[in-house]
Design a protein around this motif. Sequence first.
Motif, PDB file in Angstrom:
ATOM      1  N   SER A   1     -56.595  95.906  38.243  1.00 41.86           N
ATOM      2  CA  SER A   1     -55.306  95.455  38.776  1.00 41.86           C
ATOM      3  C   SER A   1     -55.218  93.937  38.825  1.00 41.86           C
ATOM      4  O   SER A   1     -54.129  93.377  38.665  1.00 41.86           O
ATOM      5  CB  SER A   1     -55.061  96.038  40.169  1.00 41.86           C
ATOM      6  OG  SER A   1     -56.005  95.554  41.096  1.00 41.86           O
ATOM      7  N   ALA A   2     -56.332  93.250  39.044  1.00 39.55           N
ATOM      8  CA  ALA A   2     -56.305  91.779  39.064  1.00 39.55           C
ATOM      9  C   ALA A   2     -55.961  91.245  37.678  1.00 39.55           C
ATOM     10  O   ALA A   2     -55.180  90.284  37.534  1.00 39.55           O
ATOM     11  CB  ALA A   2     -57.646  91.231  39.532  1.00 39.55           C
ATOM     12  N   TYR A   3     -56.528  91.856  36.649  1.00 40.60           N
ATOM     13  CA  TYR A   3     -56.194  91.469  35.278  1.00 40.60           C
ATOM     14  C   TYR A   3     -54.726  91.765  34.980  1.00 40.60           C
ATOM     15  O   TYR A   3     -54.002  90.918  34.446  1.00 40.60           O
ATOM     16  CB  TYR A   3     -57.093  92.225  34.303  1.00 40.60           C
ATOM     17  CG  TYR A   3     -56.630  92.176  32.863  1.00 40.60           C
ATOM     18  CD1 TYR A   3     -56.662  90.987  32.139  1.00 40.60           C
ATOM     19  CD2 TYR A   3     -56.143  93.327  32.237  1.00 40.60           C
ATOM     20  CE1 TYR A   3     -56.218  90.949  30.817  1.00 40.60           C
ATOM     21  CE2 TYR A   3     -55.713  93.284  30.925  1.00 40.60           C
ATOM     22  CZ  TYR A   3     -55.751  92.098  30.224  1.00 40.60           C
ATOM     23  OH  TYR A   3     -55.299  92.063  28.927  1.00 40.60           O
ATOM     24  N   HIS A   4     -54.277  92.960  35.347  1.00 42.06           N
ATOM     25  CA  HIS A   4     -52.884  93.336  35.076  1.00 42.06           C
ATOM     26  C   HIS A   4     -51.910  92.415  35.805  1.00 42.06           C
ATOM     27  O   HIS A   4     -50.869  92.037  35.257  1.00 42.06           O
ATOM     28  CB  HIS A   4     -52.651  94.788  35.485  1.00 42.06           C
ATOM     29  CG  HIS A   4     -53.500  95.763  34.731  1.00 42.06           C
ATOM     30  ND1 HIS A   4     -53.893  96.978  35.253  1.00 42.06           N
ATOM     31  CD2 HIS A   4     -54.037  95.702  33.485  1.00 42.06           C
ATOM     32  CE1 HIS A   4     -54.641  97.618  34.371  1.00 42.06           C
ATOM     33  NE2 HIS A   4     -54.739  96.863  33.297  1.00 42.06           N
ATOM     34  N   ARG A   5     -52.234  92.024  37.030  1.00 35.47           N
ATOM     35  CA  ARG A   5     -51.358  91.123  37.784  1.00 35.47           C
ATOM     36  C   ARG A   5     -51.280  89.752  37.104  1.00 35.47           C
ATOM     37  O   ARG A   5     -50.218  89.134  37.041  1.00 35.47           O
ATOM     38  CB  ARG A   5     -51.868  90.978  39.215  1.00 35.47           C
ATOM     39  CG  ARG A   5     -50.829  90.388  40.175  1.00 35.47           C
ATOM     40  CD  ARG A   5     -51.420  90.229  41.572  1.00 35.47           C
ATOM     41  NE  ARG A   5     -51.845  91.482  42.139  1.00 35.47           N
ATOM     42  CZ  ARG A   5     -51.052  92.334  42.774  1.00 35.47           C
ATOM     43  NH1 ARG A   5     -49.771  92.074  42.896  1.00 35.47           N
ATOM     44  NH2 ARG A   5     -51.531  93.449  43.288  1.00 35.47           N
ATOM     45  N   SER A   6     -52.422  89.275  36.570  1.00 34.70           N
ATOM     46  CA  SER A   6     -52.423  87.968  35.893  1.00 34.70           C
ATOM     47  C   SER A   6     -51.591  88.027  34.612  1.00 34.70           C
ATOM     48  O   SER A   6     -50.923  87.048  34.251  1.00 34.70           O
ATOM     49  CB  SER A   6     -53.855  87.518  35.582  1.00 34.70           C
ATOM     50  OG  SER A   6     -54.425  88.229  34.488  1.00 34.70           O
ATOM     51  N   LYS A   7     -51.608  89.160  33.927  1.00 31.17           N
ATOM     52  CA  LYS A   7     -50.795  89.297  32.713  1.00 31.17           C
ATOM     53  C   LYS A   7     -49.308  89.395  33.054  1.00 31.17           C
ATOM     54  O   LYS A   7     -48.451  88.881  32.324  1.00 31.17           O
ATOM     55  CB  LYS A   7     -51.238  90.521  31.914  1.00 31.17           C
ATOM     56  CG  LYS A   7     -52.662  90.433  31.378  1.00 31.17           C
ATOM     57  CD  LYS A   7     -52.853  89.302  30.386  1.00 31.17           C
ATOM     58  CE  LYS A   7     -52.454  89.691  28.992  1.00 31.17           C
ATOM     59  NZ  LYS A   7     -52.793  88.659  27.988  1.00 31.17           N
ATOM     60  N   ALA A   8     -48.980  90.048  34.167  1.00 28.30           N
ATOM     61  CA  ALA A   8     -47.586  90.099  34.597  1.00 28.30           C
ATOM     62  C   ALA A   8     -47.080  88.692  34.924  1.00 28.30           C
ATOM     63  O   ALA A   8     -45.932  88.343  34.597  1.00 28.30           O
ATOM     64  CB  ALA A   8     -47.443  91.017  35.807  1.00 28.30           C
ATOM     65  N   ALA A   9     -47.926  87.885  35.565  1.00 22.88           N
ATOM     66  CA  ALA A   9     -47.539  86.511  35.866  1.00 22.88           C
ATOM     67  C   ALA A   9     -47.377  85.696  34.584  1.00 22.88           C
ATOM     68  O   ALA A   9     -46.468  84.861  34.466  1.00 22.88           O
ATOM     69  CB  ALA A   9     -48.585  85.866  36.782  1.00 22.88           C
ATOM     70  N   ALA A  10     -48.252  85.943  33.600  1.00 23.56           N
ATOM     71  CA  ALA A  10     -48.135  85.266  32.309  1.00 23.56           C
ATOM     72  C   ALA A  10     -46.841  85.678  31.608  1.00 23.56           C
ATOM     73  O   ALA A  10     -46.161  84.841  30.987  1.00 23.56           O
ATOM     74  CB  ALA A  10     -49.341  85.594  31.432  1.00 23.56           C
TER      75      ALA A  10
END
Length: 356
Positions: free
Chosen positions: A137-146
């Motif tokens: 989820s931390a990776y997915h959240r960073s991609k959503a922010a990107a």
Amino acid sequence: MRPVALVTGISGVLGSAVIPAMAQSFDIVALTGRRPVDLPCRQVGIDLRAPQLGLDTPTFKELAQQADVIVHLAGNVRYTASADDLHAVNEGGAAEMVALAETAGSPLLYASTAFAGRHTQAAREDTVGAVCSSRPSAYHRSKAAADDRIRSCTQPWSIIRPSIIMGDSPDGAMPELQNMHRIMMFIASGLPAVFGRPEQRVDMVPRDHVAAAVNALARLAVEGSPLPREYWATAGPSALTVAEWIDALGATMTAAGLPFQRPALLDPFTTELTAYPQWETTRRSVRRALGNLYVSALALGDGESFPASTLPASHRVPEIDKAAARSLFANDMVWLLQKHVVPGPRKHAASPNPVA
């Protein structure tokens, strides 16, 4: 003259397939990080964490002047990385690539993930505690922010959303193991149970399929054609369910002359990790692997399929139907068995009793 494409992430699993696909139509300038790359194209070292990608102003502007299209594939994809590191590279890098595209006045293609919206399971992930450090989820959240950074670009842009990337279509070959390969190996070792709902989708797509889509979108961009805001490089409704995926895995092992006992399925949304059978007597290394399997199953969501995009007929990438999804996964599994689980014919290298 051929159009010039600035491309990041060329040493990655996807980037190493994109480069040969694009080299037929583009002159490529590779924007590279720390990993050395042996390719016959101009290479410029960058730092995704730094302003202007770590370049001085003249070099930054000179690159911008060359660009006909910018393809951003690089990022931090480690599920064990800290949230700060993930955002610094993924969100911060996206912001710098937007600045480059705006300076260049060029279209920007960005490889995100189909799972960018799958970060609401963070609370369930945290229940694994110190057993496992993997936090998708931390990776997915960073991609959503990107993704949000890319949407702010004043130049034409498109966000490419691949699902789980598997090996090449013809033979399942892959330059390096991915998280899903390790899960496949772990299940193949003889687990009595795995985490997952039967109806959840295991959406997997060959890396050459995604590379062909990236190349097609880049060609559309330099032709001045409208770009889709999102391109879903997925199997979509044809993706195998967890139940079908395990059946296909077992069929491939059986065809290879290997033992396979179908594991029971445990619902990750209602079952605690520590409720796994024989948890108290399970080895620490196996507990870690089970924790990774558990948080990965959470990321699969509730079983709803991803969209699957198409392009104009002149640039179309073949669609994946259910038969193709099964065949492609079988190729992936055969390659894995040959290269990493079975060193010789009919010889099973994995532990037959992983919970002992």
